[in-house]
Design a protein around this motif. Sequence first.
Motif, PDB file in Angstrom:
ATOM      1  N   THR A 160       0.726  -1.290   0.058  1.00  0.00           N
ATOM      2  CA  THR A 160       0.107  -0.209   0.193  1.00  0.00           C
ATOM      3  C   THR A 160       0.764   1.210  -0.005  1.00  0.00           C
ATOM      4  N   SER A 166      -6.014   0.215  -3.257  1.00  0.00           N
ATOM      5  CA  SER A 166      -6.688  -0.695  -3.358  1.00  0.00           C
ATOM      6  C   SER A 166      -6.456  -1.181  -4.967  1.00  0.00           C
ATOM      7  N   ASN A 167      -5.654  -0.467  -5.454  1.00  0.00           N
ATOM      8  CA  ASN A 167      -5.187  -0.934  -6.755  1.00  0.00           C
ATOM      9  C   ASN A 167      -3.721  -0.983  -7.056  1.00  0.00           C
ATOM     10  N   ALA A 169      -1.968  -2.322  -9.300  1.00  0.00           N
ATOM     11  CA  ALA A 169      -1.427  -2.082 -10.554  1.00  0.00           C
ATOM     12  C   ALA A 169      -1.208  -0.585 -10.838  1.00  0.00           C
ATOM     13  N   THR A 170      -1.875   0.400 -10.165  1.00  0.00           N
ATOM     14  CA  THR A 170      -1.442   1.706 -10.463  1.00  0.00           C
ATOM     15  C   THR A 170      -0.329   2.334  -9.410  1.00  0.00           C
ATOM     16  N   VAL A 261       1.918  -8.162  -9.929  1.00  0.00           N
ATOM     17  CA  VAL A 261       0.670  -8.031  -9.827  1.00  0.00           C
ATOM     18  C   VAL A 261      -0.091  -9.337  -9.759  1.00  0.00           C
ATOM     19  N   ARG A 265      -2.035 -11.129  -6.699  1.00  0.00           N
ATOM     20  CA  ARG A 265      -3.381 -11.720  -6.712  1.00  0.00           C
ATOM     21  C   ARG A 265      -3.531 -13.093  -6.259  1.00  0.00           C
ATOM     22  N   LYS A 342     -11.960 -12.559  -2.713  1.00  0.00           N
ATOM     23  CA  LYS A 342     -12.469 -11.187  -2.326  1.00  0.00           C
ATOM     24  C   LYS A 342     -13.892 -11.460  -1.815  1.00  0.00           C
ATOM     25  N   GLY A 389      -7.351  -5.339   1.950  1.00  0.00           N
ATOM     26  CA  GLY A 389      -8.427  -5.146   0.863  1.00  0.00           C
ATOM     27  C   GLY A 389      -9.565  -4.524   1.485  1.00  0.00           C
ATOM     28  N   PRO A 393     -13.992  -1.713  -2.282  1.00  0.00           N
ATOM     29  CA  PRO A 393     -13.605  -2.013  -3.635  1.00  0.00           C
ATOM     30  C   PRO A 393     -13.315  -3.662  -3.690  1.00  0.00           C
ATOM     31  N   SER A 397     -15.101  -5.423  -7.350  1.00  0.00           N
ATOM     32  CA  SER A 397     -14.233  -6.171  -8.143  1.00  0.00           C
ATOM     33  C   SER A 397     -15.360  -7.288  -8.424  1.00  0.00           C
ATOM     34  N   TYR A 400     -18.370  -6.096 -10.608  1.00  0.00           N
ATOM     35  CA  TYR A 400     -17.588  -6.094 -12.013  1.00  0.00           C
ATOM     36  C   TYR A 400     -17.671  -7.447 -12.796  1.00  0.00           C
TER      37      TYR A 400
END
Length: 411
Positions: A160, A166-167, A169-170, A261, A265, A342, A389, A393, A397, A400
């Motif tokens: 973090t 929360s993401n 990858a960014t 990443v 995961r 999740k 997590g 979010p 996920s 989505y």
Amino acid sequence: MRQGAAAPLHSPGMGDLTADLMGCSANGQVAAATNSPWRWLSQVRWMFDTSELGLLGRADMTLQVESTKLREGSQTLLEAKHHLHREGIGNATAPRDVGGGGYRWVVQLPIQFLVGYRDLNMRDAAHLGHAELLLLDDSWITRDELHQAVAGELIGVAATEPSGGSNLATASTTIAVPTPSGWELTGEKKWISRIEEAGAFVIFARVHDDIAAFYVRSTNEGLTRASLVPSGLTGWSWGSLVMNCARVRTTDMIGGATAGVSLFRRHFARYRPLVAATCLGAAAASIDHWVGFVLSRSDGGRVLMGGALEKIGQCRSRIILAISGLIAGALHTADPDPIWAKMAKAHSVEVALRAARSAARSMGAQSYEAEHPVRRILRDLEAFEYADGAVDPLFRSSGYAYVRQIADGDG
Ligand SMILES: Cc1cc2nc3c(=O)[nH]c(=O)nc-3n(C[C@H](O)[C@H](O)[C@H](O)COP(=O)(O)OP(=O)(O)OC[C@H]3O[C@@H](n4cnc5c(N)ncnc54)[C@H](O)[C@@H]3O)c2cc1C
């Protein structure tokens, strides 16, 4: 069958329970009558074989001893972890070829339930925790770093960043730059658990357009650790990690330069169900404290007030169905689907929090004392709305993925 299997797995029949209820009013038996996690696990016992049930029995006996010592202040959490590993509990589900017990991964779920029931602070004391990240790269299997973790060394995870966790990858604050002998890490990680106790961290850092994972000893000269004061989960330290040209070797990268990443995961697909089971165990303990309270107030045949039995029944149903679903969902895989994991984490945290809130509200002022066990459980569970997590979010996920699946006409 290993020693200790039978006794703790005994769950009372109706006759025993009636005796419990009649005999425990004002004579100090309330705690003994209500202090058993096994009444919560009877529906899932069939899923485990004799040797696994034996392990669970031994685990609970050891956890009880360790949690008592922690409560009395006669040992630290790290000492409890070392002891649990020496006893073959903390590494029971680690593969045999790295020195673990080789038990099926699914057994870790009831172990974590027991951990949560006895003391939520022990959540990373009874399994490899984030050291499992090293297991995802075959080249680490023979390395000392992994064997030390199997023997009980604590590995933290630093993913973090101050701009949001929360993401992954960014994430962009922490950068790894190649050097002739390896990598140099610079940046900041925040809200990291076990910041003082960890012997090493797996730090996620940006390498060009990708994220990579690095094993970094906590004594690395380029690392600065600073503590923060958390609201709950106060047993372990918590804080931020600043990397100022922290040098690591080429071989300290886990996976490859583009693997961060996907490692994250895969790891959290296994880690989040464990968090879920731990939270449900803590919620079960809060209900048992509540039952103890109800029994102590219902002596002399007084009628129970405020729909207590309905509420207890409702919380108990939710917890039992959640832990049963969790274990059933993990029964045939050691590599769960990340979206399922999740959902499992977010749902279990919500079920657990709802139960602990009901318990606290129904026990009156006594549960408002800072050190009351139910208040502690409630504060600790609140931390899990963010840790590993954030709930929203995680649900997003899952929503989505489902909408996407239908839009794509899949299965
Ligand atoms: C007790 C505790 C222990 C922890 N331990 C660790 C650890 O050991 N290692 C580690 O790496 N991290 C750790 N964390 C951090 C934790 O993993 C993060 O809190 C979590 O990943 C969520 O990230 P965040 O808090 O930065 O929330 P954010 O990602 O900032 O999200 C916060 C809220 O904002 C919303 N949001 C996010 N993006 C947007 C947007 N674009 N628009 C609108 N709303 C948005 C989200 O839905 C969420 O509700 C810990 C946290 C706690 C509380």
